[in-house]
Design a protein around this motif. Structure first.
Motif, PDB file in Angstrom:
ATOM      1  N   PHE A   1       3.153   7.674   2.977  1.00  0.00           N
ATOM      2  CA  PHE A   1       3.182   6.375   3.651  1.00  0.00           C
ATOM      3  C   PHE A   1       3.352   5.288   2.607  1.00  0.00           C
ATOM      4  CE2 PHE A   1       0.864   2.503   4.723  1.00  0.00           C
ATOM      5  CZ  PHE A   1       1.547   2.114   5.857  1.00  0.00           C
ATOM      6  N   GLN A   2       4.195   4.342   2.940  1.00  0.00           N
ATOM      7  CA  GLN A   2       4.406   3.198   2.064  1.00  0.00           C
ATOM      8  C   GLN A   2       4.630   1.967   2.916  1.00  0.00           C
ATOM      9  OE1 GLN A   2       7.503   3.665  -0.815  1.00  0.00           O
ATOM     10  NE2 GLN A   2       7.284   1.603  -1.666  1.00  0.00           N
ATOM     11  N   GLY A   3       3.859   0.936   2.679  1.00  0.00           N
ATOM     12  CA  GLY A   3       3.983  -0.295   3.448  1.00  0.00           C
ATOM     13  C   GLY A   3       3.839  -1.516   2.562  1.00  0.00           C
TER      14      GLY A   3
ATOM     15  N   SER B   1       0.854  -1.190   0.000  1.00  0.00           N
ATOM     16  CA  SER B   1       0.000   0.000   0.000  1.00  0.00           C
ATOM     17  C   SER B   1       0.885   1.234   0.000  1.00  0.00           C
ATOM     18  CB  SER B   1      -0.923   0.009   1.234  1.00  0.00           C
ATOM     19  OG  SER B   1      -0.165  -0.032   2.426  1.00  0.00           O
ATOM     20  N   ARG B   2       0.364   2.296  -0.592  1.00  0.00           N
ATOM     21  CA  ARG B   2       1.100   3.555  -0.667  1.00  0.00           C
ATOM     22  C   ARG B   2       0.102   4.696  -0.663  1.00  0.00           C
ATOM     23  NH1 ARG B   2       5.219   4.288  -5.542  1.00  0.00           N
ATOM     24  NH2 ARG B   2       6.237   2.637  -4.330  1.00  0.00           N
TER      25      ARG B   2
END
Length: 253
Positions: free
Chosen positions: A153-155, A110-111
């Motif tokens: 955010f990046q996960g 996800s980003r």
């Protein structure tokens, strides 16, 4: 926050810390007393007397009236002419064939990104009045406030799991439900080289799922609870220390 409430919370934290230290000390002393000894096997006892045991309650169908054939030597529910040797009463033993073959692979990413900018000011006569009366030199009411924000955010995460277990364990019938289903629970412990391997099986089975050799497949156990683990030197080495576990729970970041 008042001083009284702060002092009260500090006392609570101190009590928790003292309790953890005392617990760790007791467990450490217990482990030190068993250095060089093999892990003790659990004594054989009634599963219903174990802490946390609760009789199973499930929705039951209406009870049907049993029918008997007059002048017949055949017993209702038997698969053979003679007495049925399969488990059907409390205390009977049934062999469970545990077969677990599980494979799962997941991958997620996800980003998200967000940026925002806000400017506010005053012009015209109002702006001139503010510049003259309120603002210092070299400033202007045209740009009273400027707000900029950005968030990124990046996960990513992935799971690649393969599990395989095939064994047998004898379980005891601990309860017979009103619809004749059986609640079973079995425990097996094997000690090899200072390491105890534990296998626990519990759940609800149907009498008709018990084969003629008094065995039942684990895939036919409802509400199945199957646990396979161990305790001993190897298991201890594979776990993080108590301090790390406490910090993982307490620290908010």
């Amino acid at each position: 926050m008042s001083r009284t409430s702060s002092a009260h919370k500090l006392k609570q934290y101190a009590a928790v810390a003292i309790g953890l230290i005392a617990l760790a000390g007791c467990e450490t002393a217990d482990k030190l007393s068993k250095v060089g000894q093999e892990p003790a096997l659990t004594a054989i006892q009634d599963p219903r007397t174990q802490p946390g045991y609760r009789p199973v309650q499930m929705p039951m169908p209406m009870k049907e009236t049993e029918r008997y054939n007059a002048n017949s030597l055949w017993r209702t529910g038997n698969r053979a002419f003679f007495q049925d040797q399969r488990a059907k009463r409390i205390g009977d033993i049934v062999t469970v064939n545990v077969t677990i073959s599980d494979e799962a692979a997941f991958e997620n990413s996800s980003r998200s990104s967000r940026s925002d900018a806000k400017n506010s000011g005053a012009g015209g006569a109002l702006g001139a009045a503010i510049n003259t009366l309120a603002l210092p030199a070299s400033t202007s009411a045209d740009a009273l406030a400027s707000i900029n924000s950005s968030d990124t955010f990046q996960g990513s995460g992935s799971i690649d799991r393969t599990e395989s277990l095939k064994t047998t364990v004898a379980a005891v019938v601990t309860q017979v439900l009103p619809n004749s289903n059986l609640v079973i629970e079995g425990r097996q412990e094997v000690r090899v080289n200072h390491e105890v391997r534990e296998l626990i099986v519990a759940g609800v089975i149907r009498p008709q799922d018990i084969a003629s050799d008094n065995t039942v497949e684990s895939t036919k156990i409802a509400e199945a609870r199957i646990g396979y683990g161990g305790r001993g030197q190897i298991s201890v080495a594979q776990q993080p220390r108590y301090g790390s576990q406490v910090l993982d729970i307490v620290l908010p970041f």
